[in-house]
Design an enzyme around this catalytic site. Structure first.
Site, PDB file in Angstrom:
ATOM      1  N   HIS A  96       0.761  -1.124   0.003  1.00 52.60           N
ATOM      2  CA  HIS A  96      -0.096  -0.036   0.043  1.00 52.60           C
ATOM      3  C   HIS A  96       0.766   1.275   0.113  1.00 52.60           C
ATOM      4  O   HIS A  96       0.297   2.449  -0.279  1.00 52.60           O
ATOM      5  CB  HIS A  96      -1.186  -0.031   1.054  1.00 52.60           C
ATOM      6  CG  HIS A  96      -2.287   0.605   0.977  1.00 52.60           C
ATOM      7  ND1 HIS A  96      -3.452   0.424   1.611  1.00 52.60           N
ATOM      8  CD2 HIS A  96      -2.761   1.496  -0.221  1.00 52.60           C
ATOM      9  CE1 HIS A  96      -4.497   1.204   1.119  1.00 52.60           C
ATOM     10  NE2 HIS A  96      -4.071   1.748  -0.004  1.00 52.60           N
ATOM     11  N   ASP A 123      -9.709  -0.276   4.202  1.00 52.73           N
ATOM     12  CA  ASP A 123      -8.374  -0.850   4.970  1.00 52.73           C
ATOM     13  C   ASP A 123      -8.839  -1.164   6.356  1.00 52.73           C
ATOM     14  O   ASP A 123      -9.713  -0.695   6.943  1.00 52.73           O
ATOM     15  CB  ASP A 123      -7.374   0.204   4.939  1.00 52.73           C
ATOM     16  CG  ASP A 123      -5.922  -0.282   5.037  1.00 52.73           C
ATOM     17  OD1 ASP A 123      -5.484  -1.344   5.857  1.00 52.73           O
ATOM     18  OD2 ASP A 123      -5.044   0.537   4.295  1.00 52.73           O
ATOM     19  N   HIS A 125      -6.234  -0.804   8.259  1.00 57.08           N
ATOM     20  CA  HIS A 125      -5.396   0.120   9.197  1.00 57.08           C
ATOM     21  C   HIS A 125      -5.569   1.641   8.643  1.00 57.08           C
ATOM     22  O   HIS A 125      -5.917   1.908   7.555  1.00 57.08           O
ATOM     23  CB  HIS A 125      -3.977  -0.169   8.653  1.00 57.08           C
ATOM     24  CG  HIS A 125      -3.593  -1.900   8.798  1.00 57.08           C
ATOM     25  ND1 HIS A 125      -3.661  -2.498   8.045  1.00 57.08           N
ATOM     26  CD2 HIS A 125      -2.919  -2.332   9.983  1.00 57.08           C
ATOM     27  CE1 HIS A 125      -3.454  -3.931   8.472  1.00 57.08           C
ATOM     28  NE2 HIS A 125      -2.922  -3.820   9.632  1.00 57.08           N
ATOM     29  N   ASP A 127      -2.891   3.646   8.137  1.00 53.29           N
ATOM     30  CA  ASP A 127      -1.806   4.024   7.329  1.00 53.29           C
ATOM     31  C   ASP A 127      -1.554   5.575   7.386  1.00 53.29           C
ATOM     32  O   ASP A 127      -1.097   6.071   6.395  1.00 53.29           O
ATOM     33  CB  ASP A 127      -2.255   3.651   5.900  1.00 53.29           C
ATOM     34  CG  ASP A 127      -2.312   2.147   5.634  1.00 53.29           C
ATOM     35  OD1 ASP A 127      -1.918   1.508   6.424  1.00 53.29           O
ATOM     36  OD2 ASP A 127      -2.543   1.783   4.424  1.00 53.29           O
ATOM     37  N   HIS A 140       4.398   1.102   4.142  1.00 53.69           N
ATOM     38  CA  HIS A 140       2.749   0.876   3.788  1.00 53.69           C
ATOM     39  C   HIS A 140       1.827   1.259   4.835  1.00 53.69           C
ATOM     40  O   HIS A 140       0.873   1.274   4.699  1.00 53.69           O
ATOM     41  CB  HIS A 140       2.667  -0.831   3.351  1.00 53.69           C
ATOM     42  CG  HIS A 140       2.649  -1.683   4.645  1.00 53.69           C
ATOM     43  ND1 HIS A 140       2.208  -2.873   4.552  1.00 53.69           N
ATOM     44  CD2 HIS A 140       3.195  -1.652   5.513  1.00 53.69           C
ATOM     45  CE1 HIS A 140       2.257  -3.533   5.443  1.00 53.69           C
ATOM     46  NE2 HIS A 140       2.839  -2.618   6.167  1.00 53.69           N
ATOM     47  N   ASP A 226      -7.343  -1.851   0.038  1.00 55.92           N
ATOM     48  CA  ASP A 226      -6.259  -2.777   0.833  1.00 55.92           C
ATOM     49  C   ASP A 226      -7.006  -3.943   1.015  1.00 55.92           C
ATOM     50  O   ASP A 226      -8.073  -4.045   1.763  1.00 55.92           O
ATOM     51  CB  ASP A 226      -5.821  -1.974   2.110  1.00 55.92           C
ATOM     52  CG  ASP A 226      -4.599  -2.842   2.830  1.00 55.92           C
ATOM     53  OD1 ASP A 226      -4.995  -4.000   2.839  1.00 55.92           O
ATOM     54  OD2 ASP A 226      -3.812  -2.139   3.402  1.00 55.92           O
ATOM     55  N   ASP A 228      -6.613  -6.394   3.193  1.00 54.94           N
ATOM     56  CA  ASP A 228      -6.624  -6.622   4.501  1.00 54.94           C
ATOM     57  C   ASP A 228      -7.948  -5.798   5.248  1.00 54.94           C
ATOM     58  O   ASP A 228      -8.281  -6.140   6.271  1.00 54.94           O
ATOM     59  CB  ASP A 228      -5.717  -6.436   5.213  1.00 54.94           C
ATOM     60  CG  ASP A 228      -4.997  -5.245   5.378  1.00 54.94           C
ATOM     61  OD1 ASP A 228      -5.732  -4.227   5.685  1.00 54.94           O
ATOM     62  OD2 ASP A 228      -3.754  -4.675   5.409  1.00 54.94           O
ATOM     63  N   GLU A 271      -1.933  -5.004  -1.417  1.00 52.52           N
ATOM     64  CA  GLU A 271      -1.380  -5.872  -0.158  1.00 52.52           C
ATOM     65  C   GLU A 271      -1.905  -7.177  -0.382  1.00 52.52           C
ATOM     66  O   GLU A 271      -1.976  -8.220   0.542  1.00 52.52           O
ATOM     67  CB  GLU A 271      -2.102  -5.240   1.084  1.00 52.52           C
ATOM     68  CG  GLU A 271      -1.706  -3.907   1.538  1.00 52.52           C
ATOM     69  CD  GLU A 271      -0.163  -3.981   2.164  1.00 52.52           C
ATOM     70  OE1 GLU A 271       0.051  -5.144   2.283  1.00 52.52           O
ATOM     71  OE2 GLU A 271       0.414  -2.736   1.841  1.00 52.52           O
TER      72      GLU A 271
HETATM   73  C1  DIR Z   1       1.168  -1.048  11.035  1.00 51.82           C
HETATM   74  C2  DIR Z   1       0.581  -1.799   9.952  1.00 51.82           C
HETATM   75  N1  DIR Z   1       0.274   0.111  11.454  1.00 51.82           N
HETATM   76  C3  DIR Z   1       2.738  -0.263  10.575  1.00 51.82           C
HETATM   77  N2  DIR Z   1       0.242  -1.044   9.017  1.00 51.82           N
HETATM   78  C4  DIR Z   1      -0.298  -1.927   7.630  1.00 51.82           C
HETATM   79  O1  DIR Z   1       3.471  -0.926  10.307  1.00 51.82           O
HETATM   80  O2  DIR Z   1       2.353   0.914  10.433  1.00 51.82           O
HETATM   81  N3  DIR Z   1      -0.751  -1.213   6.870  1.00 51.82           N
HETATM   82  N4  DIR Z   1      -0.301  -2.991   7.670  1.00 51.82           N
HETATM   83  O3  DIR Z   1      -1.784  -1.594   5.784  1.00 51.82           O
HETATM   84 MN    MN Z   2      -3.197  -0.348   3.821  1.00 51.73          MN
HETATM   85 MN    MN Z   3      -3.959  -2.690   5.832  1.00 54.61          MN
END
Ligand code: DIR
Ligand code: MN
Ligand code: MN
Ligand code: MN
Length: 304
Positions: A96, A123, A125, A127, A140, A226, A228, A271
């Protein structure tokens, strides 16, 4: 509308290897023909190229910043070219972090064309990390922050202006994992977040009505999907699963309500990680949902 598929086979911003196999998994699951079956002309322009993943620890809070910038520039150029030609670009990630290149290109295009922009960020998350807030250094987890001007020069202002986008144009949906420092910045920037609690209390229909409110014929709707976002029970093929995501039916309704607006002009599918998938089922699910995003519905529906 002509649709262009753009592959970006990299996991340069991710915390697990394998999202680099995402574009091919989506093609194998039939993405092109499925969109064509909805009445669109589809061109697959193949993959953009970029540096290999050196798999190094963070430097100054970022892993692989130079390589991340190179991949995003390649994505930016390809997405912007397709928009300029009047086509609808579909970015096949890749992780991402590539949302930076894609959405900065969309922002640049909208500014030149005098169009409003709405970004739907589907998502688990937010991000919205920065190099000082991130627990991982993985970019990401940072694209929304970078697009809003919280990031390093190499990957902010790629549209020709910082911030690339106004935080007020973003609607995040399905969020259920936000790091502690990231949470503070989300509130400070005033992001509109429809988190899983909102979805639980209001349902997908009311959530999407709110997220899609106040659009008009002059709005460019960008969807950053995303994978996920989806519940890991139905979508295991991602690097960072978070339990408690939308079900199959909720995800279908989300996509169908976006399709009903008729305003989607660009899309990221990111992702997807075939190294974690089971017989490509997450890729097939993503393609099934994208089919709905491009207008497949069970019966002809009238009104809204
Ligand atoms: C987590 C994971 N918040 C990080 N983030 C993800 O590493 O900053 N985003 N998986 O898609
Ligand atoms: Mn993402
Ligand atoms: Mn995500
Ligand atoms: Mn479908």
């Amino acid at each position: 509308t002509q649709i262009t598929l753009i592959g970006a086979p990299t996991d340069i911003g991710a915390g697990a290897r394998g999202a680099s196999m995402g574009p091919e998994a989506l093609r194998v699951a039939g993405l092109g023909p499925v969109i064509e079956a909805q009445g669109f002309q589809v061109k697959d322009r193949g993959n953009v190229q970029g540096p290999a993943n050196p798999w190094l620890p963070p430097v100054d809070g970022y892993r692989h910043l130079e390589e991340v910038a190179a991949w995003n520039q390649a994505v930016h150029d390809a997405v912007h070219e397709e928009l300029t030609l009047g086509r609808l670009p579909v970015l096949l990630g890749g992780d991402h972090c590539l949302g930076i290149g894609s959405i900065s290109a969309v922002a640049r295009h909208c500014r030149a064309a005098g169009k409003k922009l709405r970004v739907l960020w589907l998502d688990a998350h937010a991000d919205f990390n920065t190099n000082t807030l991130t627990p991982t250094g993985n970019t990401h987890g940072m694209p929304v922050a970078c697009l809003c001007g919280y990031g390093p020069a190499a990957i902010t202002g790629m549209s020709g202006q910082t911030p690339d986008i106004d935080p007020a144009c973003i609607r995040q949906i399905g969020i259920r994992s936000v790091d502690p420092g990231e949470k503070r910045l989300v509130h400070e920037a005033g992001l509109e977040v429809f988190d899983m609690r909102y979805l639980d209390e209001m349902g997908m229909r009311a959530t999407m009505e709110a997220a899609l409110a106040d659009l008009d014929a002059d709005t460019h709707l960008h969807v950053s999907f995303d994978v996920d976002f989806l519940d890991p029970e139905i979508a295991p093929g991602v690097g960072t699963t978070v339990p408690g995501g939308p079900t199959y039916r909720e995800a279908q309704l989300c996509m169908e309500m976006i399709a009903d607006t008729g305003l989607m002009r660009s899309l990221d599918v990111v992702e997807l990680n075939p190294a974690f998938d089971v017989r490509n089922k997450t890729a097939e699910l993503a393609v099934d949902l994208i089919e709905s995003l491009f207008g497949k519905s069970t019966l002809v529906r009238r009104g809204a």
